[in-house]
Design an enzyme around this catalytic site. Structure first.
Site, PDB file in Angstrom:
ATOM      1  N   PRO A 125       0.826  -1.213   0.000  1.00  0.00           N
ATOM      2  CA  PRO A 125       0.000   0.000   0.000  1.00  0.00           C
ATOM      3  C   PRO A 125       0.860   1.263   0.000  1.00  0.00           C
ATOM      4  O   PRO A 125       1.888   1.314   0.673  1.00  0.00           O
ATOM      5  CB  PRO A 125      -0.767  -0.104   1.319  1.00  0.00           C
ATOM      6  CG  PRO A 125       0.155  -0.860   2.216  1.00  0.00           C
ATOM      7  CD  PRO A 125       0.905  -1.824   1.346  1.00  0.00           C
ATOM      8  N   ARG A 168      -0.722   4.923  -1.271  1.00  0.00           N
ATOM      9  CA  ARG A 168      -1.670   6.016  -1.071  1.00  0.00           C
ATOM     10  C   ARG A 168      -2.432   5.881   0.250  1.00  0.00           C
ATOM     11  O   ARG A 168      -2.640   6.858   0.963  1.00  0.00           O
ATOM     12  CB  ARG A 168      -2.661   5.999  -2.241  1.00  0.00           C
ATOM     13  CG  ARG A 168      -3.563   7.197  -2.341  1.00  0.00           C
ATOM     14  CD  ARG A 168      -4.616   6.987  -3.423  1.00  0.00           C
ATOM     15  NE  ARG A 168      -4.044   6.618  -4.701  1.00  0.00           N
ATOM     16  CZ  ARG A 168      -3.706   7.473  -5.661  1.00  0.00           C
ATOM     17  NH1 ARG A 168      -3.871   8.766  -5.470  1.00  0.00           N
ATOM     18  NH2 ARG A 168      -3.199   7.044  -6.795  1.00  0.00           N
ATOM     19  N   TYR A 207      -4.373  14.030 -13.344  1.00  0.00           N
ATOM     20  CA  TYR A 207      -5.411  13.001 -13.189  1.00  0.00           C
ATOM     21  C   TYR A 207      -6.804  13.597 -12.989  1.00  0.00           C
ATOM     22  O   TYR A 207      -7.706  12.877 -12.575  1.00  0.00           O
ATOM     23  CB  TYR A 207      -5.125  12.130 -11.956  1.00  0.00           C
ATOM     24  CG  TYR A 207      -3.735  11.583 -11.806  1.00  0.00           C
ATOM     25  CD1 TYR A 207      -3.192  10.715 -12.752  1.00  0.00           C
ATOM     26  CD2 TYR A 207      -2.971  11.893 -10.684  1.00  0.00           C
ATOM     27  CE1 TYR A 207      -1.916  10.200 -12.581  1.00  0.00           C
ATOM     28  CE2 TYR A 207      -1.699  11.375 -10.505  1.00  0.00           C
ATOM     29  CZ  TYR A 207      -1.173  10.528 -11.460  1.00  0.00           C
ATOM     30  OH  TYR A 207       0.075  10.012 -11.285  1.00  0.00           O
ATOM     31  N   CYS A 263       2.263  29.497 -16.081  1.00  0.00           N
ATOM     32  CA  CYS A 263       1.735  29.950 -17.365  1.00  0.00           C
ATOM     33  C   CYS A 263       1.136  28.817 -18.180  1.00  0.00           C
ATOM     34  O   CYS A 263       1.601  28.525 -19.288  1.00  0.00           O
ATOM     35  CB  CYS A 263       2.843  30.626 -18.146  1.00  0.00           C
ATOM     36  SG  CYS A 263       3.709  31.820 -17.141  1.00  0.00           S
ATOM     37  N   TYR A 273       1.750  11.077  -3.589  1.00  0.00           N
ATOM     38  CA  TYR A 273       1.870  11.561  -4.970  1.00  0.00           C
ATOM     39  C   TYR A 273       1.754  13.081  -5.021  1.00  0.00           C
ATOM     40  O   TYR A 273       1.182  13.639  -5.944  1.00  0.00           O
ATOM     41  CB  TYR A 273       0.844  10.854  -5.888  1.00  0.00           C
ATOM     42  CG  TYR A 273       0.920   9.343  -5.751  1.00  0.00           C
ATOM     43  CD1 TYR A 273       2.014   8.651  -6.265  1.00  0.00           C
ATOM     44  CD2 TYR A 273      -0.059   8.615  -5.075  1.00  0.00           C
ATOM     45  CE1 TYR A 273       2.122   7.276  -6.105  1.00  0.00           C
ATOM     46  CE2 TYR A 273       0.047   7.233  -4.915  1.00  0.00           C
ATOM     47  CZ  TYR A 273       1.144   6.574  -5.424  1.00  0.00           C
ATOM     48  OH  TYR A 273       1.252   5.216  -5.256  1.00  0.00           O
TER      49      TYR A 273
HETATM   50  C1  LIG Z   1       2.267   2.385  -7.210  1.00  0.00           C
HETATM   51  C2  LIG Z   1       2.414   0.983  -6.787  1.00  0.00           C
HETATM   52  C3  LIG Z   1       1.913   0.570  -5.556  1.00  0.00           C
HETATM   53  C4  LIG Z   1       1.164   1.478  -4.616  1.00  0.00           C
HETATM   54  O1  LIG Z   1      -0.076   1.850  -5.099  1.00  0.00           O
HETATM   55  P1  LIG Z   1      -1.070   2.697  -4.148  1.00  0.00           P
HETATM   56  O2  LIG Z   1      -2.242   2.939  -4.989  1.00  0.00           O
HETATM   57  O3  LIG Z   1      -0.347   3.936  -3.777  1.00  0.00           O
HETATM   58  O4  LIG Z   1      -1.378   1.844  -2.979  1.00  0.00           O
HETATM   59  C5  LIG Z   1       2.125  -0.741  -5.187  1.00  0.00           C
HETATM   60  N1  LIG Z   1       2.782  -1.608  -5.990  1.00  0.00           N
HETATM   61  C6  LIG Z   1       3.275  -1.234  -7.186  1.00  0.00           C
HETATM   62  C7  LIG Z   1       3.995  -2.217  -8.020  1.00  0.00           C
HETATM   63  C8  LIG Z   1       3.108   0.068  -7.627  1.00  0.00           C
HETATM   64  O5  LIG Z   1       3.592   0.434  -8.809  1.00  0.00           O
END
Ligand SMILES: *Cc1c(COP(=O)(O)O)cnc(C)c1O
Length: 426
Positions: free
Chosen positions: A277, A279, A319, A347, A376
């Site tokens: 995890p 995010r 996004y 700009c 992020y």
């Molecule tokens: C980005 C990523 C994550 C984390 O994703 P989240 O949405 O931030 O939990 C986990 N594993 C891999 C391989 C990723 O590229």
């Protein structure tokens, strides 16, 4: 839940008034809450306790060393996607045995670095990468611990730029090719097959894609083991979504997610589980604080022009992301709201954080906080427009400390080099 709350009308991060930090550090700045990082990590761990996974925090979400160290102290491992992130994880005290190396384009040098630094597992995403890794491991007289990232061809139902588990995405090996590639890997002298890995996307707000992907994973593992290839480890990826829009989005809780995982893998509790995890741990543990520079009325529009810009927080531009925006001084109950287009000074029209956002009346000099900016956010910042990226501050209780200072203009200009032919007198 997080620890950014109003007290007596003033937004606080834990016990520190946001305005106090702004006065000391200047704006814009990122502010992280230690207690929130800790809480998210613990809640996630509790939600998955039936399978007791190693939680390898996805470093790319927020790779500040102070953040990594905070999580390392809780026992987190790391999921890294570059040598740079690998070095950050090591520097934060996370040992190689707790580091998973992911990513679709790892170079031979990066693979060597991982093997030299006791990597727990390399998540291999293609046959050419498998061959390269085998070569590198043999040249070092070692065997590389490998999970193959398998693409389950499942629609994660998230923004297309962060969806990774459909056949058309660049990630992983095709589900139907997996048995043949595993057979090949198992026969390679430089490869030790340790597991299977999946990560189908980010900001998932529906659990069904996870259930579908994990069910496919379980089927695949059974098939591989029937073919004589033991799979002791299952890496179930990251991707669980977070509430960006507090008033009307309630993504599944970690316990709901844990329930799905436990249901799919019922009876498999003896295996080693890993998850990644990012995010979920970081997003709501950070805010971006900005100051109003101007309020511009143009026709019937009101533009709130801030001193933060897309170089600090690119998610809205990239996004179409939503971030809640709160005034640092709480509005009076019942205060009239106005529709503001909230923009930065860069700009490009893309430098827009929100359109027609309802906010109380704001004046130049007022502070606002972008919520859910801990993931992020700072990691995607740049010096575009030669703007020093927002510095990072971390709070713990009544204390706060600068976790990354604001660059000076000398720092920024000093990075460039003038070629000799431009230094000669003419
Ligand atoms: C980005 C990523 C994550 C984390 O994703 P989240 O949405 O931030 O939990 C986990 N594993 C891999 C391989 C990723 O590229």
């Amino acid at each position: 839940m997080d620890h950014f709350l109003y007290r007596n009308g003033a937004l606080h991060a834990e016990d520190v008034p946001v305005a106090t930090m702004a006065a000391e550090v200047g704006t814009p700045f990122y502010c992280y809450s230690t207690a929130t990082f800790e809480r998210h990590f613990t809640v996630f761990q509790d939600g998955l306790k039936a399978l007791d996974p190693l939680i390898c925090y996805a470093v790319k979400a927020n790779s500040n060393l102070a953040v990594l160290k905070t999580l390392a102290r809780l026992g987190a491992g790391a999921d890294v996607v570059s040598e740079g992130e690998y070095r950050r994880a090591l520097a934060a005290g996370i040992p190689g045995q707790r580091i998973i190396f992911s990513g679709v384009g790892k170079t031979r040098d990066e693979l060597r670095f991982a093997l030299e630094n006791d990597v727990r597992q390399i998540n291999v995403e293609s046959e050419p990468e498998l061959e390269a890794l085998n070569d590198v491991a043999l040249s070092m007289g070692t065997r590389a611990p490998v999970s193959m990232r398998v693409n389950p061809d499942v629609d994660a139902q998230t923004h297309e730029k962060i969806s990774t588990g459909k056949a058309e995405n660049k990630f992983g090996i095709a589900f139907d090719d997996a048995p043949a590639i595993y057979a090949k890997a198992a026969a390679m002298a430089g490869i030790e097959v340790v597991g299977v890995d999946m990560h189908i996307g980010s900001q998932l707000t529906n659990l069904e894609p996870f259930r579908e992907a994990y069910t496919r994973m379980r089927d695949l593992v059974e098939r591989l083991e029937a073919a004589g290839i033991p799979i002791p480890r299952l890496d179930i990826g990251g991707g669980l979504g977070v509430p960006y829009e507090r008033t009307n989005s309630i993504p599944p809780l970690p316990t709901d997610y844990g329930k799905v995982v436990s249901e799919v893998f019922e009876g498999w509790e003896d295996r080693e589980f890993e998850c990644e995890p990012g995010r979920l741990i970081a997003a709501n543990a950070g805010v971006l604080v900005a100051k109003v520079v101007y309020v511009k009325h143009a026709g019937d529009r009101r533009f709130l022009i801030l001193d933060a810009a897309m170089n600090d927080l690119i998610r809205p531009a990239l996004y179409d992301a939503w971030h809640d925006i709160e005034p640092v001084v709480e509005a009076e109950p019942g205060a009239e709201l106005f529709a503001y287009d909230v923009v930065g000074p860069i700009c490009e029209s893309g430098d827009t954080f929100a359109k027609a956002r309802m906010l109380p009346e704001l004046k130049p000099g007022d502070l606002v906080a972008f919520r859910s900016a801990g993931a992020y956010g700072a990691v995607m910042s740049s010096e575009y427009n030669t703007r020093p990226p927002a510095p990072e501050v971390i709070v713990k209780g009544e204390e706060f400390a600068i976790a990354r200072p604001r660059l000076t203009y000398d720092d920024m200009l000093g990075k460039d080099c003038i070629p000799e032919w431009l230094t000669e007198q003419t």
